[in-house]
Design a protein around this motif. Sequence first.
Motif: not given
Length: 397
Positions: A14-17, A49-69, A35-37
Amino acid sequence: MPRGLNKLTAVSVRSLPAGKYSDGGGLWLHKRPDGGGQWFLRFTIHGRRREMGLGSVADVSLKEARGAADSARAVVRANLDPIKERDRQAREAARDVHMLRDIALDAFESRKAELKGDGKAGRWFTPLELHVLPKLGSVPVSDIDQKDIRDVLAPIWHTKADTAQKALNRLGICLKHAAALGLDVDLQATEKARALLGKTRHKIQNIPALAWPDVPEFYASLSDGSVTHLALRLLILTGVRSGPLRFARADQIDGDVWTIPGEAMKGRRDATPDFRVPLSTEALAVVDEARRLARGGFLFPSVRKGVISDATMSRFMERKGMDARPHGFRSSLRDWLAETTDAPHEIAETMLGHVVGGSVERAYRRTDFLEQRRILLERWALHLTGRGGLLFKIAAR
């Protein structure tokens, strides 16, 4: 916990620039200046090498992002591309979601062969198209319940009762069609909706008809030889429904008998034989006039294309200030039979193309009373043309 993993915390997210921050294991957070992410996962598959979107910080929590990863990394370990796998699963899920509109269209196509005129004109589908699909068409059929059906039909349940009943019955057919396709649907949903909607207050009104003594005057007014006048004349002379009349073809008439295909008769089944209509001398004269106007084999073509519509005949009578409608002439004929002849019930009902008796009785009774009906329709024609026509007794054989 392995070193290099779970570097971020919920607070830091939440606080990172603005910037990009690694949580370890290829999971990254991209913070924007507003402020979004966005979460994304970096991975390498097949040397790429590829990058896969996992959702926005507004919809996906840190815990959910780790689970998706974690799930995506497991796919990579199986030597598969998690982006392609996610797209494939989405396509399969989309195929499994059967919207009501698609099911309704498929059910309609499957039933067209048995719908006679309603199938050709699309009228079977109309109640659904007008009153159900605008609100429920994009809803997965498996999700539809009695409350959805109640809500969509409540506005017309009392004011357009006949249409509402048709829509409800056809919706039930769509649910059965979906079940036959192997979908999980509530087959009782329509009956439950009927219970929620309650008994309709609408009173069914019979189609207005001319009294049989008044029909000759109207018949005489149909004298300009137009398709509309000729169609109404033959309709009155034969007592058939407007559907078979409008789609009458010259090749259906052999001598003084008009044979209507069984599938064109209302309420008939595929196994039902064709229906023979004896044509009076007056009816044959009308047919001869109609042949000169025929187009595409149809005796009563429309001005533009196809055949004359039922509305054309109804509007003609409406413009003459009449309450009666074309279908009402069947009642006129039936009343004439009852009040001026001694025609047995089974012959009088057969005149109108009604199915008489139970299945066993019909199996043993092979006659269609053609000759008796021929006499009656000849007398009816005499009445219509002002030459009497009363017949006081006819035997059923």
